[in-house]
Design an enzyme around this catalytic site. Structure first.
Site, PDB file in Angstrom:
ATOM      1  N   LYS A   1      29.723  41.572  22.820  1.00 46.76           N
ATOM      2  CA  LYS A   1      30.088  40.481  21.925  1.00 46.76           C
ATOM      3  C   LYS A   1      29.924  40.934  20.476  1.00 46.76           C
ATOM      4  CE  LYS A   1      29.317  35.509  21.258  1.00 46.76           C
ATOM      5  NZ  LYS A   1      28.527  34.335  21.665  1.00 46.76           N
TER       6      LYS A   1
ATOM      7  N   CYS B   1      31.935  33.596  25.032  1.00 45.76           N
ATOM      8  CA  CYS B   1      31.567  32.302  24.451  1.00 45.76           C
ATOM      9  C   CYS B   1      32.507  31.922  23.309  1.00 45.76           C
ATOM     10  CB  CYS B   1      30.100  32.340  24.007  1.00 45.76           C
ATOM     11  SG  CYS B   1      29.426  30.721  23.562  1.00 45.76           S
TER      12      CYS B   1
ATOM     13  N   GLU C   1      29.364  34.074  31.428  1.00 47.81           N
ATOM     14  CA  GLU C   1      28.484  34.713  30.447  1.00 47.81           C
ATOM     15  C   GLU C   1      27.047  34.743  30.959  1.00 47.81           C
ATOM     16  OE1 GLU C   1      27.180  33.984  25.758  1.00 47.81           O
ATOM     17  OE2 GLU C   1      28.028  32.348  26.964  1.00 47.81           O
TER      18      GLU C   1
END
Length: 530
Positions: free
Chosen positions: A351, A404, A286
């Site tokens: 995301k 994440c 990430e």
């Protein structure tokens, strides 16, 4: 045992609160990285006995009658979440000069709020409370329901669900394919609380038989699943996962960005390890690219030069859209991009589920007026992606990429992974150092692999990076705070064997049966009393 139970039942005031707090904190030993599930066979019987004595000291209305139970559950939850999430505060110490003031709010405030879930669970259980095994069923139903609500209420935060304590190793993870984490939460509490029957021995034989049967079925099904022949693979994908181990103090420092990027290229271009093949797919963690590609098109050229023919790079990066002259209309996305061997970005996914106060500020206008700004993720607020979709990889393989903590949401992963061959999780757990946090996060990836019958490829900045097979077994991994790569040849099925639809049905059927049993035993006790 009866004498000890009696003392716990009669506790009052701060002593009752302290015992509930310690019992909740002790239960965390059942979670990664400790995996001492036996702790839960102590914590939950204590909670049962505390709830046995959680009665109002004088005639009161409906709410006041439930307050002692709510308070007991709240203190149990506060201990559980404080002991399980204290490491969250580490993120504020990365830039301590700016954010150390918020440390108490993060370390104490988050557990304080999450404890309300367990407070409501205890109050609900007390509504269905009866003698013997009936109260064990009431507790299992209530905590199972509340853990399910925890997956989506207030954006959701299903971290360290109670059922994970019953899944310390792959042998005990396989049941999740049949009943999901929701079902595991219910049955885990049911079994963990069963030793409470030792106090008065009412329904003890029945409880012991049920617990033994559930444990045997749990282990037996795991053995059956792990010894079955593996699903035939359509092809093999050669993968390299890069763990750069970049210090967060340098992450957004403009003076060292080129050095960080050069390090990523160097790790990616290394010759395969002995016995390994040249990778088809390279995965970076990430926000591993320390600048915007729109500002540094030369970086894409360098990536194209580094990649060999047919290779693809999946890189976690920040993506910008809608830049204006003033720069005030720019939207930033925490993204994973797919780059081909010509240095072209051919696909991207953003995301969708952002971290409150880490990647965006809820009620931003109000928060800014009181001086509260973004705490950890980077030098900008992020916008949430509009939707999710698979990424195309070499050879027609499709991957579901989760950034994440998106990997902790079972339903999100199951829906997106239903028609893909692999799950990819990119993350940067360096914010939390070498604490239980990264290990708990990795455990979530293991369980998602089992739930969906798909391998998980996990790239983390400082660890834990690794490959998990569809049965939750770790194929290979890098330890925390290690710089290096993993090369593996991964069998990939044509279409992902996503979690069967009946796993959710089974989970709620179990919850319903436990609720009916608790309610029936409650009514039976009332009829006897009358």
């Amino acid at each position: 045992m009866e004498r000890h139970a009696g003392r716990i039942i009669l506790l009052w005031g701060w002593k009752r609160a302290l015992v509930a707090f310690v019992a909740g904190a002790f239960a965390v030993l059942g979670q990664a990285p400790y995996d001492f599930f036996a702790a839960c066979f102590v914590s939950f019987p204590i909670l049962v006995w505390l709830l046995d004595g959680a009665v109002a000291d004088r005639p009161a209305g409906f709410i006041r009658r439930l307050m002692p139970a709510f308070s007991t559950g709240w203190w149990f939850g506060f201990g559980y979440f404080l002991a399980g999430l204290w490491w969250v505060g580490g993120a504020l110490l990365v830039e301590a000069e700016s954010f150390a003031w918020a440390l108490p709010f993060a370390v104490v405030g988050i557990p304080l709020i999450l404890a309300f879930f367990y407070g409501f669970a205890a109050a609900l259980a007390r509504l269905l409370w009866s003698d013997g095994i009936g109260r064990i069923a009431a507790l299992a139903f209530a905590f199972g329901l509340i853990e399910w609500l925890r997956t989506f209420l207030f954006t959701g935060f299903p971290w360290n669900p109670l059922g994970f304590a019953a899944m310390p190793v792959p042998l005990f993870m396989q049941s999740v394919t049949m009943i999901g984490v929701t079902g595991m939460n219910v049955l885990a509490v049911f079994v963990f609380a069963m030793p409470a029957l030792l106090a008065d021995r009412r329904n003890l034989k029945l409880g012991a038989a049920l617990a033994a049967l559930l444990v045997a079925a749990h282990a037996g099904f795991g053995y059956f699943k792990l010894t079955r022949p593996a699903q035939p693979a359509e092809r093999t994908l050669n993968v390299r996962i890069v763990q750069p181990n970049i210090d967060l103090s340098e992450k957004w420092d403009g003076r060292v960005r080129d050095r960080i990027f050069a390090s990523m290229l160097q790790l990616s271009a290394e010759a395969p390890k002995p016995g390994a093949k040249k990778p088809d797919l390279i995965i970076w963690p990430e926000t591993s690219v320390p600048f915007l590609f729109t500002e540094r098109p030369d970086a894409l050229v360098a990536i194209g030069d580094m990649l060999g023919e047919g290779q693809t790079l999946m890189a976690g990066t920040v993506r910008a859209e809608g830049e204006s002259v003033a720069g005030d209309d720019t939207r930033y996305y925490n993204s994973v991009v797919s780059i081909n061997d010509k240095g072209e970005i051919v696909d991207a996914v953003d995301k969708v589920h952002l971290v409150p106060f880490g990647e965006y500020i809820p009620f931003a206008g109000l928060m800014e007026r009181i001086g509260l700004t973004q705490l950890v993720a980077g030098p900008m607020n992020f916008a949430a992606g509009a939707n999710r979709r698979p990424l195309e990889l070499p050879g027609g393989v499709k991957a579901s990429a989760f950034i994440c903590y998106e990997i902790i949401f079972p339903r999100m992963v199951a829906v997106d992974a239903a028609s893909t061959g692999i799950i990819v999780n990119v993350t940067n757990d360096a914010w939390f150092g070498d604490t239980p946090g990264p290990y708990q996060h990795f455990r979530q990836s293991q369980v998602r692999a089992v739930e969906n019958g798909l391998p998980v490829l996990r790239a983390a900045n400082t660890g834990i990076s690794g490959i998990v097979d569809p049965s939750g077994r770790i194929v290979d991994a890098l330890a925390m705070n290690v710089r290096g790569t993993i090369d593996v040849s991964l069998p990939v099925a044509a279409i992902g064997a996503a979690s069967p639809p009946f796993s959710r049905v089974n989970a709620f059927l179990i919850m319903l049966l436990i609720a009916v049993a608790a309610t029936g035993l409650k009514l039976r006790q009332r009829l006897r009393a009358n």
